[in-house]
Design a protein around this motif. Structure first.
Motif, PDB file in Angstrom:
ATOM      1  N   LEU A  48       0.801  -1.214   0.000  1.00  0.00           N
ATOM      2  CA  LEU A  48       0.000   0.000   0.000  1.00  0.00           C
ATOM      3  C   LEU A  48       0.837   1.269   0.000  1.00  0.00           C
ATOM      4  O   LEU A  48       0.316   2.348  -0.182  1.00  0.00           O
ATOM      5  N   ASP A  49       2.142   1.140   0.179  1.00  0.00           N
ATOM      6  CA  ASP A  49       3.028   2.290   0.050  1.00  0.00           C
ATOM      7  C   ASP A  49       3.562   2.407  -1.373  1.00  0.00           C
ATOM      8  O   ASP A  49       4.337   3.300  -1.679  1.00  0.00           O
ATOM      9  N   THR A  50       3.150   1.511  -2.236  1.00  0.00           N
ATOM     10  CA  THR A  50       3.623   1.507  -3.619  1.00  0.00           C
ATOM     11  C   THR A  50       2.567   2.121  -4.529  1.00  0.00           C
ATOM     12  O   THR A  50       1.499   2.528  -4.085  1.00  0.00           O
ATOM     13  N   ALA A  51       2.873   2.148  -5.806  1.00  0.00           N
ATOM     14  CA  ALA A  51       1.914   2.675  -6.790  1.00  0.00           C
ATOM     15  C   ALA A  51       0.621   1.871  -6.775  1.00  0.00           C
ATOM     16  O   ALA A  51      -0.462   2.435  -6.907  1.00  0.00           O
ATOM     17  N   ILE A  52       0.709   0.558  -6.596  1.00  0.00           N
ATOM     18  CA  ILE A  52      -0.501  -0.273  -6.539  1.00  0.00           C
ATOM     19  C   ILE A  52      -1.390   0.185  -5.395  1.00  0.00           C
ATOM     20  O   ILE A  52      -2.595   0.370  -5.558  1.00  0.00           O
ATOM     21  N   GLY A  53      -0.802   0.393  -4.244  1.00  0.00           N
ATOM     22  CA  GLY A  53      -1.571   0.831  -3.098  1.00  0.00           C
ATOM     23  C   GLY A  53      -2.186   2.203  -3.300  1.00  0.00           C
ATOM     24  O   GLY A  53      -3.329   2.450  -2.915  1.00  0.00           O
ATOM     25  N   GLU A  54      -1.435   3.088  -3.928  1.00  0.00           N
ATOM     26  CA  GLU A  54      -1.948   4.446  -4.177  1.00  0.00           C
ATOM     27  C   GLU A  54      -3.143   4.400  -5.123  1.00  0.00           C
ATOM     28  O   GLU A  54      -4.153   5.058  -4.894  1.00  0.00           O
ATOM     29  N   VAL A  55      -3.032   3.622  -6.184  1.00  0.00           N
ATOM     30  CA  VAL A  55      -4.152   3.500  -7.118  1.00  0.00           C
ATOM     31  C   VAL A  55      -5.348   2.854  -6.421  1.00  0.00           C
ATOM     32  O   VAL A  55      -6.490   3.271  -6.609  1.00  0.00           O
ATOM     33  N   ALA A  56      -5.107   1.871  -5.581  1.00  0.00           N
ATOM     34  CA  ALA A  56      -6.202   1.228  -4.846  1.00  0.00           C
ATOM     35  C   ALA A  56      -6.917   2.235  -3.953  1.00  0.00           C
ATOM     36  O   ALA A  56      -8.150   2.268  -3.902  1.00  0.00           O
ATOM     37  N   ARG A  57      -6.153   3.073  -3.273  1.00  0.00           N
ATOM     38  CA  ARG A  57      -6.775   4.094  -2.419  1.00  0.00           C
ATOM     39  C   ARG A  57      -7.610   5.067  -3.257  1.00  0.00           C
ATOM     40  O   ARG A  57      -8.715   5.445  -2.885  1.00  0.00           O
ATOM     41  N   ILE A  58      -7.077   5.459  -4.404  1.00  0.00           N
ATOM     42  CA  ILE A  58      -7.809   6.373  -5.286  1.00  0.00           C
ATOM     43  C   ILE A  58      -9.091   5.713  -5.788  1.00  0.00           C
ATOM     44  O   ILE A  58     -10.157   6.318  -5.762  1.00  0.00           O
ATOM     45  N   LEU A  59      -8.994   4.469  -6.230  1.00  0.00           N
ATOM     46  CA  LEU A  59     -10.172   3.765  -6.738  1.00  0.00           C
ATOM     47  C   LEU A  59     -11.272   3.670  -5.689  1.00  0.00           C
ATOM     48  O   LEU A  59     -12.449   3.796  -6.003  1.00  0.00           O
ATOM     49  N   CYS A  60     -10.888   3.457  -4.471  1.00  0.00           N
ATOM     50  CA  CYS A  60     -11.883   3.268  -3.407  1.00  0.00           C
ATOM     51  C   CYS A  60     -12.475   4.585  -2.926  1.00  0.00           C
ATOM     52  O   CYS A  60     -13.428   4.599  -2.169  1.00  0.00           O
ATOM     53  N   GLN A  61     -11.948   5.709  -3.379  1.00  0.00           N
ATOM     54  CA  GLN A  61     -12.457   6.999  -2.928  1.00  0.00           C
ATOM     55  C   GLN A  61     -13.220   7.753  -4.004  1.00  0.00           C
ATOM     56  O   GLN A  61     -13.981   8.662  -3.689  1.00  0.00           O
ATOM     57  N   ILE A  62     -13.040   7.422  -5.270  1.00  0.00           N
ATOM     58  CA  ILE A  62     -13.691   8.149  -6.348  1.00  0.00           C
ATOM     59  C   ILE A  62     -15.085   7.581  -6.570  1.00  0.00           C
ATOM     60  O   ILE A  62     -15.228   6.407  -6.882  1.00  0.00           O
ATOM     61  N   PRO A  63     -16.128   8.399  -6.417  1.00  0.00           N
ATOM     62  CA  PRO A  63     -17.480   7.890  -6.672  1.00  0.00           C
ATOM     63  C   PRO A  63     -17.741   7.761  -8.168  1.00  0.00           C
ATOM     64  O   PRO A  63     -17.189   8.509  -8.972  1.00  0.00           O
ATOM     65  N   THR A  64     -18.552   6.769  -8.509  1.00  0.00           N
ATOM     66  CA  THR A  64     -18.976   6.629  -9.910  1.00  0.00           C
ATOM     67  C   THR A  64     -20.238   7.436 -10.107  1.00  0.00           C
ATOM     68  O   THR A  64     -20.814   7.936  -9.154  1.00  0.00           O
ATOM     69  N   GLU A  65     -20.692   7.540 -11.368  1.00  0.00           N
ATOM     70  CA  GLU A  65     -21.901   8.280 -11.665  1.00  0.00           C
ATOM     71  C   GLU A  65     -23.100   7.717 -10.897  1.00  0.00           C
ATOM     72  O   GLU A  65     -23.929   8.465 -10.399  1.00  0.00           O
ATOM     73  N   SER A  66     -23.167   6.384 -10.778  1.00  0.00           N
ATOM     74  CA  SER A  66     -24.304   5.776 -10.086  1.00  0.00           C
ATOM     75  C   SER A  66     -24.315   6.138  -8.604  1.00  0.00           C
ATOM     76  O   SER A  66     -25.368   6.435  -8.053  1.00  0.00           O
ATOM     77  N   SER A  67     -23.144   6.155  -7.967  1.00  0.00           N
ATOM     78  CA  SER A  67     -23.129   6.510  -6.545  1.00  0.00           C
ATOM     79  C   SER A  67     -23.397   8.001  -6.353  1.00  0.00           C
ATOM     80  O   SER A  67     -23.969   8.420  -5.346  1.00  0.00           O
ATOM     81  N   MET A  68     -22.985   8.830  -7.322  1.00  0.00           N
ATOM     82  CA  MET A  68     -23.259  10.259  -7.222  1.00  0.00           C
ATOM     83  C   MET A  68     -24.760  10.527  -7.341  1.00  0.00           C
ATOM     84  O   MET A  68     -25.299  11.370  -6.618  1.00  0.00           O
ATOM     85  N   SER A  69     -25.440   9.803  -8.235  1.00  0.00           N
ATOM     86  CA  SER A  69     -26.879  10.021  -8.385  1.00  0.00           C
ATOM     87  C   SER A  69     -27.637   9.517  -7.160  1.00  0.00           C
ATOM     88  O   SER A  69     -28.662  10.070  -6.791  1.00  0.00           O
ATOM     89  N   GLU A  70     -27.112   8.485  -6.486  1.00  0.00           N
ATOM     90  CA  GLU A  70     -27.730   8.015  -5.245  1.00  0.00           C
ATOM     91  C   GLU A  70     -27.617   9.084  -4.157  1.00  0.00           C
ATOM     92  O   GLU A  70     -28.544   9.298  -3.397  1.00  0.00           O
ATOM     93  N   LEU A  71     -26.466   9.757  -4.109  1.00  0.00           N
ATOM     94  CA  LEU A  71     -26.276  10.819  -3.120  1.00  0.00           C
ATOM     95  C   LEU A  71     -27.197  11.997  -3.391  1.00  0.00           C
ATOM     96  O   LEU A  71     -27.720  12.634  -2.475  1.00  0.00           O
ATOM     97  N   ALA A  72     -27.395  12.324  -4.666  1.00  0.00           N
ATOM     98  CA  ALA A  72     -28.240  13.453  -5.040  1.00  0.00           C
ATOM     99  C   ALA A  72     -29.722  13.137  -4.889  1.00  0.00           C
ATOM    100  O   ALA A  72     -30.531  14.039  -4.695  1.00  0.00           O
ATOM    101  N   GLY A  73     -30.076  11.844  -4.993  1.00  0.00           N
ATOM    102  CA  GLY A  73     -31.478  11.453  -5.021  1.00  0.00           C
ATOM    103  C   GLY A  73     -32.091  11.369  -3.705  1.00  0.00           C
ATOM    104  O   GLY A  73     -33.099  11.703  -3.284  1.00  0.00           O
TER     105      GLY A  73
END
Length: 132
Positions: free
Chosen positions: A107-132
Motif C-alpha cells: 500500500l506504500d507503492t503505486a498499486i496501493g496508491e491507485v487502490a486508495r484512489i479507486l476506493c475513494q472516487i465515486p462513480t456516476e451511479s453513486s453520485m446520483s444516489e447521493l443526489a437522489g
C-alpha cells in the motif's frame, strides 16, 4: 525463445502505448506474443484487459481479469486492474472488496496508491444516489 523480464516489460510498454493510441490490433498482437513466449506471465492478460477498457468493453475486460484473478489470486497487479474494471463498470462493491484484499505491504507503492484512489472516487451511479 525465452524472453527476459526486461524484454517482457519493454514489450508490455509498447503494447500499452499501442492500446492507448487506439491501435488495439497491434496491442493484442504484442500481448499474444508475450503470452506465447511467457505463458506464466500475467502481463499479457493485463495488457489485453487495458486494451479492452480503452475500447470501452469494460465487461469483457473485467471477465478476462476475473479469470486471471481466479488462476493467480496472489497477483496484486491483476487484482488492481480487476478492481479498476469493476469501478469503471459501476460495480463499486466489488471494487472495494478487491482493494481491501490487497495486503498492507504494497500500500506504500503505486498499486496501493491507485487502490486508495479507486476506493475513494465515486462513480456516476453513486453520485446520483447521493443526489437522489
Amino acid at each position: 525463445m525465452q524472453l527476459t523480464t526486461e524484454q517482457v516489460r519493454l514489450l508490455f510498454e509498447v503494447g500499452i502505448m499501442a492500446a492507448w493510441q487506439g491501435d488495439t490490433t497491434e496491442a493484442r498482437a504484442i500481448m499474444d506474443g508475450i503470452q506465447a513466449a511467457r505463458p506464466d506471465s500475467t502481463a499479457p492478460i493485463i495488457g489485453i484487459a487495458i486494451s479492452l477498457m480503452n475500447e470501452g468493453d469494460l465487461v469483457q475486460a473485467a471477465n478476462v481479469l476475473e479469470q486471471e484473478h481466479q488462476q493467480h489470486p496472489e497477483c496484486n497487479d491483476v487484482r488492481l486492474y480487476l478492481a479498476m474494471a469493476n469501478k469503471l463498470s459501476g460495480y463499486d462493491d466489488r471494487c472495494q472488496q478487491l482493494c481491501r484484499g490487497l495486503p498492507p505491504e504494497p500500500l506504500d507503492t503505486a498499486i496501493g496508491e491507485v487502490a486508495r484512489i479507486l476506493c475513494q472516487i465515486p462513480t456516476e451511479s453513486s453520485m446520483s444516489e447521493l443526489a437522489g
